[in-house]
Design a protein around this motif. Structure first.
Motif, short mmCIF file in Angstrom:
data_model
loop_
_atom_site.label_atom_id
_atom_site.label_comp_id
_atom_site.label_asym_id
_atom_site.label_seq_id
_atom_site.Cartn_x
_atom_site.Cartn_y
_atom_site.Cartn_z
N MET A 1 103.07 29.16 -7.11
CA MET A 1 102.48 30.48 -6.97
C MET A 1 101.28 30.44 -6.03
N LYS A 2 100.48 29.38 -6.14
CA LYS A 2 99.30 29.28 -5.29
C LYS A 2 99.69 29.12 -3.82
N LYS A 3 100.79 28.42 -3.57
CA LYS A 3 101.26 28.26 -2.19
C LYS A 3 101.68 29.60 -1.61
N ILE A 4 102.30 30.43 -2.42
CA ILE A 4 102.71 31.76 -1.95
C ILE A 4 101.49 32.61 -1.62
N ILE A 5 100.47 32.55 -2.47
CA ILE A 5 99.25 33.30 -2.24
C ILE A 5 98.56 32.80 -0.97
N ASN A 6 98.49 31.49 -0.79
CA ASN A 6 97.89 30.94 0.43
C ASN A 6 98.67 31.37 1.67
N LEU A 7 99.98 31.35 1.59
CA LEU A 7 100.81 31.75 2.71
C LEU A 7 100.61 33.22 3.05
N LEU A 8 100.59 34.07 2.04
CA LEU A 8 100.36 35.50 2.27
C LEU A 8 98.97 35.75 2.84
N SER A 9 97.98 35.02 2.36
CA SER A 9 96.63 35.16 2.90
C SER A 9 96.59 34.74 4.36
N LEU A 10 97.25 33.67 4.68
CA LEU A 10 97.28 33.18 6.05
C LEU A 10 98.01 34.16 6.96
N LEU A 11 99.09 34.77 6.48
CA LEU A 11 99.84 35.73 7.28
C LEU A 11 99.09 37.05 7.44
N ALA A 12 98.28 37.43 6.47
CA ALA A 12 97.54 38.68 6.53
C ALA A 12 96.27 38.56 7.35
N LEU A 13 95.83 37.37 7.65
CA LEU A 13 94.58 37.14 8.35
C LEU A 13 94.51 37.83 9.72
N PRO A 14 95.55 37.77 10.56
CA PRO A 14 95.45 38.47 11.85
C PRO A 14 95.30 39.98 11.71
N PHE A 15 95.89 40.55 10.68
CA PHE A 15 95.77 41.99 10.49
C PHE A 15 94.37 42.39 10.05
N LEU A 16 93.69 41.50 9.37
CA LEU A 16 92.34 41.80 8.91
C LEU A 16 91.31 41.72 10.03
N SER A 17 91.61 40.95 11.06
CA SER A 17 90.65 40.78 12.14
C SER A 17 90.87 41.77 13.28
N ILE A 18 91.73 42.74 13.11
CA ILE A 18 92.01 43.71 14.16
C ILE A 18 90.80 44.60 14.41
N SER A 19 89.93 44.76 13.45
CA SER A 19 88.80 45.67 13.59
C SER A 19 87.71 45.14 14.52
#
Length: 140
Positions: free
Chosen positions: A1-19
């Motif tokens: 489960m933690k690997k999935i959360i880390n993967l989702l966090s890593l994939l969401a990172l570019p979208f968070l830095s768009i601002s």
């Protein structure tokens, strides 16, 4: 489960830095002029197979090797502007910090940037930790 959360966090990172804003500006004519000088130097080097010191002594290129005179780049964020409390919210408690720092209109750009730097640092370190513990055979 933690690997999935880390993967989702890593994939969401570019979208968070768009601002992030784009503070980069340049003079197009000066840059074009500098590139034409570089092209002249490149052609000369290709044809003659000479070193940089020989080029700098050549009277044709005298004074043309300083190509940074017209280009000024200001970094978007420096270490002195870091707000350590916002960084801690991002690094230690990202979900709560998101509501405290990012969604608060009273927070400055530096505080919000510090929060995102904390989030990135946390994701990178937790990913490295997960990979290291997985390679050593430790299970969660």
């Amino acid at each position: 489960m933690k690997k999935i959360i880390n993967l989702l966090s890593l994939l969401a990172l570019p979208f968070l830095s768009i601002s992030a804003t784009n503070d980069f500006s340049y003079n197009k004519e000066a840059l074009s002029n500098d590139f034409s000088k570089l092209e002249q130097i490149s052609v000369f080097v290709d044809q003659s197979n000479v070193s940089y010191s020989e080029i700098s002594k050549n009277p044709v290129f005298k004074g043309n090797l300083d190509l940074t005179s017209h280009i000024s780049v200001k970094p978007n964020f420096s270490f002195d502007e870091m707000d350590w409390i916002s960084f801690a919210w991002g690094f230690l408690c990202c979900p709560v910090g998101f509501f405290i720092v990012v969604l608060d209109d009273d927070k400055t750009k530096e505080e919000k940037t510090s929060f995102w730097i904390g989030v990135i640092a946390s994701v990178v370190l937790s990913t490295i930790s997960s990979i290291a513990s997985a390679s050593m055979g430790y299970a969660y």
